[in-house]
Design an enzyme around this catalytic site. Structure first.
Site, mmCIF file in Angstrom:
data_model
loop_
_atom_site.group_PDB
_atom_site.id
_atom_site.type_symbol
_atom_site.label_atom_id
_atom_site.label_comp_id
_atom_site.label_asym_id
_atom_site.label_seq_id
_atom_site.Cartn_x
_atom_site.Cartn_y
_atom_site.Cartn_z
ATOM 1 N N CYS A 138 0.873 -1.162 0.000
ATOM 2 C CA CYS A 138 0.000 0.000 0.000
ATOM 3 C C CYS A 138 0.918 1.221 0.000
ATOM 4 C CB CYS A 138 -0.871 -0.029 1.244
ATOM 5 S SG CYS A 138 -2.249 1.095 1.170
ATOM 6 N N CYS A 170 -4.129 -1.036 -2.441
ATOM 7 C CA CYS A 170 -4.661 0.293 -2.717
ATOM 8 C C CYS A 170 -4.446 0.610 -4.194
ATOM 9 C CB CYS A 170 -4.063 1.360 -1.812
ATOM 10 S SG CYS A 170 -2.367 1.807 -2.113
ATOM 11 N N CYS A 204 6.551 -0.723 -9.550
ATOM 12 C CA CYS A 204 7.109 -1.452 -8.414
ATOM 13 C C CYS A 204 8.554 -1.828 -8.684
ATOM 14 C CB CYS A 204 6.318 -2.737 -8.174
ATOM 15 S SG CYS A 204 4.609 -2.479 -7.690
#
Length: 164
Positions: A12, A88, A96
């Site tokens: 998140c 989220c 990422c």
């Protein structure tokens, strides 16, 4: 021979509420088959007090949680990840780090209880709602027959859980 332990990283943005709750739930409900971790792209620095209060209200441990950057799990020596789950929408849209081992990924988006406004009771209810939704999703994950599913089937099932 012991079955494998699957490492799961919940991501998140702030790593203070949803991912902390998910980490606590999976470590409690999935032990010893699963080991959960959590991290954020822009960690808040500490878990939200209501996230810890919600875990405690459900008789779950609250020690050892910390808000940490997701880069920690892309470094040499980090646990090998089998699954990465974003919780989220903002984190799902971010680039990422490259996770070693090519873990399976899924998105289980849900509203941020830390952003809830209103009375203390209304804010606490937002955290309880997050807990209930995340618990249901984790129970569905735990019910998957991991040993009898191939990688593609597990990926499909994990993604489907986020739609429930």
């Amino acid at each position: 021979m012991n079955p494998p332990t699957y490492n799961v990283l919940f991501i998140c943005t702030g790593n203070s509420a949803r991912s902390i709750i998910a980490e606590g739930l999976l470590n409690q409900l999935g032990h010893p088959r699963f080991r959960a971790y959590s991290a954020g792209s822009h960690p808040k620095g500490e878990p939200h007090p209501l996230a810890l209060k919600t875990l405690a209200a459900h008789r779950m441990p609250t020690d050892g949680f910390r808000s940490k950057n997701w880069d920690e799990f892309a470094r040499p020596g980090a646990p090998e990840l089998h699954f990465v789950v974003t919780v989220c929408d903002q984190a799902a849209g971010e680039v990422c780090p490259v996770w070693p081992g090519q873990p399976l990924s899924a998105h289980w988006g849900m509203p941020d209880p830390a952003a809830a406004t209103g009375s203390e009771a209304e804010r606490e209810q937002a955290f309880r709602d997050t807990f209930v939704t995340m618990k249901r999703r984790i129970e569905l994950m735990l019910a998957l027959p991991m040993a009898s599913l191939d990688r593609m089937a597990i990926q499909t099932e994990l993604k489907g859980i986020g739609q429930r």
